[in-house]
Design a protein around this motif. Structure first.
Motif, PDB file in Angstrom:
ATOM      1  N   SER A  18      44.635  24.458 -35.318  1.00  0.00           N
ATOM      2  CA  SER A  18      45.841  24.288 -35.415  1.00  0.00           C
ATOM      3  C   SER A  18      46.695  24.284 -36.542  1.00  0.00           C
ATOM      4  O   SER A  18      46.107  24.800 -37.729  1.00  0.00           O
ATOM      5  CB  SER A  18      45.722  22.568 -35.089  1.00  0.00           C
ATOM      6  N   HIS A  19      48.030  24.039 -36.537  1.00  0.00           N
ATOM      7  CA  HIS A  19      48.998  24.149 -37.661  1.00  0.00           C
ATOM      8  C   HIS A  19      48.826  22.999 -38.328  1.00  0.00           C
ATOM      9  O   HIS A  19      48.505  21.785 -37.400  1.00  0.00           O
ATOM     10  CB  HIS A  19      50.046  24.395 -37.062  1.00  0.00           C
ATOM     11  N   PRO A  20      48.938  22.827 -39.713  1.00  0.00           N
ATOM     12  CA  PRO A  20      49.154  21.633 -40.128  1.00  0.00           C
ATOM     13  C   PRO A  20      50.108  20.581 -39.522  1.00  0.00           C
ATOM     14  O   PRO A  20      51.184  20.979 -39.283  1.00  0.00           O
ATOM     15  CB  PRO A  20      49.543  21.797 -41.770  1.00  0.00           C
ATOM     16  N   ASP A  21      49.462  19.520 -39.627  1.00  0.00           N
ATOM     17  CA  ASP A  21      50.507  18.193 -38.901  1.00  0.00           C
ATOM     18  C   ASP A  21      50.562  18.306 -37.511  1.00  0.00           C
ATOM     19  O   ASP A  21      51.119  17.338 -36.958  1.00  0.00           O
ATOM     20  CB  ASP A  21      51.763  18.191 -39.353  1.00  0.00           C
ATOM     21  N   ALA A  22      49.780  18.863 -36.660  1.00  0.00           N
ATOM     22  CA  ALA A  22      49.615  18.936 -35.259  1.00  0.00           C
ATOM     23  C   ALA A  22      48.817  17.857 -34.862  1.00  0.00           C
ATOM     24  O   ALA A  22      49.002  17.483 -33.702  1.00  0.00           O
ATOM     25  CB  ALA A  22      49.349  20.310 -34.627  1.00  0.00           C
ATOM     26  N   GLY A  23      47.836  17.379 -35.512  1.00  0.00           N
ATOM     27  CA  GLY A  23      47.212  16.350 -35.285  1.00  0.00           C
ATOM     28  C   GLY A  23      45.600  16.555 -35.605  1.00  0.00           C
ATOM     29  O   GLY A  23      44.855  15.625 -34.803  1.00  0.00           O
ATOM     30  N   THR A  26      43.832  13.151 -36.646  1.00  0.00           N
ATOM     31  CA  THR A  26      43.805  12.149 -35.770  1.00  0.00           C
ATOM     32  C   THR A  26      42.800  12.417 -34.640  1.00  0.00           C
ATOM     33  O   THR A  26      42.332  11.346 -34.343  1.00  0.00           O
ATOM     34  CB  THR A  26      45.548  12.089 -35.449  1.00  0.00           C
ATOM     35  N   LYS A  48      47.334  12.171 -44.519  1.00  0.00           N
ATOM     36  CA  LYS A  48      48.202  12.448 -45.623  1.00  0.00           C
ATOM     37  C   LYS A  48      48.257  11.639 -46.929  1.00  0.00           C
ATOM     38  O   LYS A  48      48.317  11.959 -47.974  1.00  0.00           O
ATOM     39  CB  LYS A  48      49.633  12.615 -45.117  1.00  0.00           C
ATOM     40  N   ASP A 143      53.405  10.845 -26.993  1.00  0.00           N
ATOM     41  CA  ASP A 143      54.337   9.763 -26.969  1.00  0.00           C
ATOM     42  C   ASP A 143      55.662  10.069 -27.508  1.00  0.00           C
ATOM     43  O   ASP A 143      56.559   9.105 -27.943  1.00  0.00           O
ATOM     44  CB  ASP A 143      53.656   8.567 -27.777  1.00  0.00           C
ATOM     45  N   ARG A 144      55.792  11.282 -28.074  1.00  0.00           N
ATOM     46  CA  ARG A 144      57.310  11.699 -28.517  1.00  0.00           C
ATOM     47  C   ARG A 144      58.028  12.424 -27.373  1.00  0.00           C
ATOM     48  O   ARG A 144      57.239  12.979 -26.421  1.00  0.00           O
ATOM     49  CB  ARG A 144      56.861  12.299 -29.443  1.00  0.00           C
TER      50      ARG A 144
HETATM   51  P1  G4P Z   1      46.641  17.534 -39.148  1.00  0.00           P
HETATM   52  O1  G4P Z   1      45.354  16.842 -39.544  1.00  0.00           O
HETATM   53  O2  G4P Z   1      46.689  18.426 -38.062  1.00  0.00           O
HETATM   54  O3  G4P Z   1      47.247  17.990 -40.280  1.00  0.00           O
HETATM   55  O4  G4P Z   1      47.353  16.348 -38.721  1.00  0.00           O
HETATM   56  P2  G4P Z   1      47.367  14.707 -38.808  1.00  0.00           P
HETATM   57  O5  G4P Z   1      46.281  14.132 -37.864  1.00  0.00           O
HETATM   58  O6  G4P Z   1      47.383  14.354 -40.220  1.00  0.00           O
HETATM   59  O7  G4P Z   1      48.755  14.140 -37.965  1.00  0.00           O
HETATM   60  C1  G4P Z   1      49.953  14.565 -38.761  1.00  0.00           C
HETATM   61  C2  G4P Z   1      50.916  13.471 -38.703  1.00  0.00           C
HETATM   62  O8  G4P Z   1      51.048  13.359 -36.883  1.00  0.00           O
HETATM   63  C3  G4P Z   1      50.534  12.071 -38.817  1.00  0.00           C
HETATM   64  O9  G4P Z   1      51.543  11.509 -39.148  1.00  0.00           O
HETATM   65  C4  G4P Z   1      49.886  11.477 -37.623  1.00  0.00           C
HETATM   66  O10 G4P Z   1      49.991  10.000 -37.665  1.00  0.00           O
HETATM   67  C5  G4P Z   1      50.879  12.381 -36.718  1.00  0.00           C
HETATM   68  N1  G4P Z   1      50.374  11.822 -35.245  1.00  0.00           N
HETATM   69  C6  G4P Z   1      49.165  12.624 -34.848  1.00  0.00           C
HETATM   70  N2  G4P Z   1      49.114  12.492 -33.476  1.00  0.00           N
HETATM   71  C7  G4P Z   1      50.164  11.969 -33.134  1.00  0.00           C
HETATM   72  C8  G4P Z   1      50.489  11.771 -31.619  1.00  0.00           C
HETATM   73  O11 G4P Z   1      49.902  11.756 -30.738  1.00  0.00           O
HETATM   74  N3  G4P Z   1      51.907  11.347 -31.603  1.00  0.00           N
HETATM   75  C9  G4P Z   1      52.612  10.869 -32.801  1.00  0.00           C
HETATM   76  N4  G4P Z   1      53.911  10.416 -32.621  1.00  0.00           N
HETATM   77  N5  G4P Z   1      52.083  11.272 -34.037  1.00  0.00           N
HETATM   78  C10 G4P Z   1      51.120  12.011 -34.151  1.00  0.00           C
HETATM   79  P3  G4P Z   1      52.168  11.069 -40.769  1.00  0.00           P
HETATM   80  O12 G4P Z   1      53.427  10.259 -40.896  1.00  0.00           O
HETATM   81  O13 G4P Z   1      52.362  12.629 -41.498  1.00  0.00           O
HETATM   82  O14 G4P Z   1      50.859  10.773 -41.552  1.00  0.00           O
HETATM   83  P4  G4P Z   1      50.087   9.299 -41.385  1.00  0.00           P
HETATM   84  O15 G4P Z   1      50.825   8.453 -42.353  1.00  0.00           O
HETATM   85  O16 G4P Z   1      50.256   8.639 -40.024  1.00  0.00           O
HETATM   86  O17 G4P Z   1      48.676   9.444 -41.591  1.00  0.00           O
END
Ligand code: G4P
Length: 526
Positions: A18-23, A26, A48, A143-144
């Motif tokens: 995945s690309h960073p921040d894709a999830g 999580t 993060k 959810d977005r």
């Molecule tokens: P990564 O390991 O791929 O880099 O991604 P990560 O799971 O850290 O998720 C990146 C950001 O996206 C996080 O928010 C996370 O909460 C959010 N995120 C992951 N899955 C979903 C989803 O299904 N829906 C939404 N709306 N957001 C999602 P962040 O604010 O950058 O970090 P944090 O403070 O929540 O940890």
């Protein structure tokens, strides 16, 4: 089936691309929850908030906690044993990320539904393609308000060159997200918010035409039925064989954060993902169900734990079983070694492994004798292939503060290159030393370790290199001519192999056109 072959058949070894921040983090957390490795989501580090923005590598290692950053996670799920290999993706993105993909049997591609296919995913996908690794996809963040799902699948197909077969389809998105509809079982899986941290209740409705479905979808119902008809007509149908050949990716939709859709995806994954696959060696193909042990090293990590200042070699078992005290042959050295202290990484802390088998990853203590790509067997002279060096994407010239220590610098760089921490290039026409990496943090790690382990202080300077290719030519005369004419761009890598350092993409292209008899490779086998 013997209990051994049965246990091997139940193994699923994969990594997330995945690309960073894709999830990725999580989703990993939700997988661990489903695998019952953790009880409550939110306990996993690597998010993060505790990500090392600091450049201090040692303290970064110290801060590393449980699970997500612990390299290999193993958990049982529905009578399968799942091995999830971590693929460092943020500042810690490195060649190890690529090489980890050589040690898995399949991959999970996570796509941010709002962003679509991003460039890191493209790169990782290219690595998967080297071995036609089967890819299962998860479109995250339902959810977005995300992009049109049909458009997203088109993008996967056109940008990544793989057919996409939706398994389920999202019912609405953002604040209107109602869940997903399974196109094959005619089941609606209902999204209920507020279950982020525990294994969520699985609420199902049978039949899109049912009264319950109408009630759930309300005004959306008619349109959704039309949409499903369109999707069925316009998309690929799931085909297990095409998935296993890496030609088609089944796609699931969901939201990792709100803990929805991950279970459906995992159910599909354990059902379809391949059990440990046969692996190629220079001599023959090795089946995972062979009883004699064999495996290869795909990653070497130093100072994982400051309490044990050594290096660990990560070995993927390709056949047979490791049991404590196994006599293994270190094929490259032609030496037999008795291994009683192989480790696993399950809960952050290392644990001694009693038993592990095909598909599993074990860690061997490495006191400088193990290199990337090394094969270990129960006696047979085998050499696994397909664990290459990847062309670095970032380059810096490295210089010493104290010029008297150039021997130590060379030695240090050589060893770090053998471990895969970096790559080094020595131009033919000058005495520069150029360090190549895939991720920025690699430079810092190298500088830190040169100082810490080899007592040399090095500094980096910019250098005009965009990319590198290993070059070969069957015609010795033509190679000589190429070497003469392009000597300013040629260098030897740490293993003494000829490489072409291209200052720009265009330069590489022109050179390739000008010298059609020369072969340019973006990977090199060990
Ligand atoms: P990564 O390991 O791929 O880099 O991604 P990560 O799971 O850290 O998720 C990146 C950001 O996206 C996080 O928010 C996370 O909460 C959010 N995120 C992951 N899955 C979903 C989803 O299904 N829906 C939404 N709306 N957001 C999602 P962040 O604010 O950058 O970090 P944090 O403070 O929540 O940890």
């Amino acid at each position: 089936m013997s209990s051994f072959t049965d246990a091997v058949a139940r193994r699923r070894t994969f990594a997330i691309i995945s690309h960073p921040d894709a999830g990725k983090t999580t989703i990993t957390e939700k997988l661990l929850l489903l695998g019952q490795l953790i009880q409550v989501a939110g306990t996993v580090k690597g998010k993060k908030s505790d990500r090392h923005a600091t450049s201090d590598w040692m303290s970064m290692e110290q801060e590393r906690g449980i699970s997500v950053t612990s390299s290999v996670m193993q958990f049982p799920y529905k009578e399968r044993m799942v091995n999830l290999l971590d693929t460092p993706g943020h500042e810690d993105f490195s060649e190890d990320t690529y090489r980890t993909l050589t040690a898995v049997d399949s991959a999970l591609m996570v796509i941010d539904g709002a962003k679509g296919v991003e460039d890191r995913t493209i790169k990782l996908m290219n690595v998967c393609r080297l071995r036609d690794t089967p890819i299962l996809s998860f479109v995250n963040k339902m959810d977005r308000d995300i992009r049109d799902p049909i458009e997203l699948l088109d993008e996967v197909e056109s940008v990544l060159g793989i057919a996409a077969a939706p398994i389920n389809w999202p019912m609405g998105m953002g604040s209107e997200f109602k869940g997903v509809y399974n196109l094959y079982t005619d089941t609606l899986h209902v999204f209920k918010p507020g279950q982020n941290k525990v294994i969520a209740e699985d609420i199902q409705i049978n039949g899109l035409e049912s009264e319950e479905a109408k009630n759930l979808l309300g005004d959306m119902h008619e349109d959704f039925i039309d949409e499903i008809e369109l999707v069925r007509g316009a998309s690929h149908e799931f085909d297990l064989e095409a998935y296993r050949e890496g030609k088609l990716t089944p796609v699931f939709f969901g939201t990792a954060l709100a803990n929805f859709g991950v279970r459906e995806m995992l159910d599909g994954f354990v059902e379809w993902a391949p059990a440990p696959l046969p692996r190629a060696t220079e001599n023959r193909q090795v089946e995972a169900t062979e009883e004699k042990f064999s495996g290869f090293v795909f990653k070497i990590q130093a100072n994982m734990d400051p309490r044990h200042r050594d290096r660990i070699a990560f070995l993927r078992i390709c056949s047979g079983k490791y049991t404590k005290g196994l006599k293994m042959r270190h094929v490259r050295l032609g030496k037999d070694v008795k291994i009683a202290d192989a480790v696993s990484f399950v809960a952050g802390d290392r644990e001694l492994v009693e038993e592990a088998m095909s598909g599993d990853i074990i860690g061997l203590h490495n006191h400088g004798t193990i290199q990337l790509g090394d094969t270990f067997t129960e006696g047979e002279e085998l050499k696994f292939t397909g664990i290459p060096h990847f062309a670095p994407e970032l380059f810096k010239r490295i210089r010493l503060r104290d010029p008297m220590k150039s021997k130590q610098l060379q030695k240090g760089l050589q060893q770090l290159a053998e471990e895969g921490s970096t790559q080094v290039f020595m131009p033919l026409n000058n005495s520069d030393l150029i360090v190549g990496a895939v991720g920025v943090l690699q430079f810092e790690v190298v500088a830190y370790r040169l100082k810490d382990e080899y007592k040399v202080e090095a500094i980096y300077e910019p250098v005009n290199v965009h990319t590198v290719r290993w070059v070969e030519c069957k015609d010795a005369k033509k190679l000589e001519e190429f070497k003469r004419k392009c000597s300013d761009n040629l260098a030897l890598d740490g293993g003494g192999h000829l490489t072409y350092l291209a200052p720009t993409r265009v330069n590489l292209q022109l050179t390739q056109e000008r010298y059609p008899d020369i072969e340019f490779f973006s990977t090199r086998e060990h």
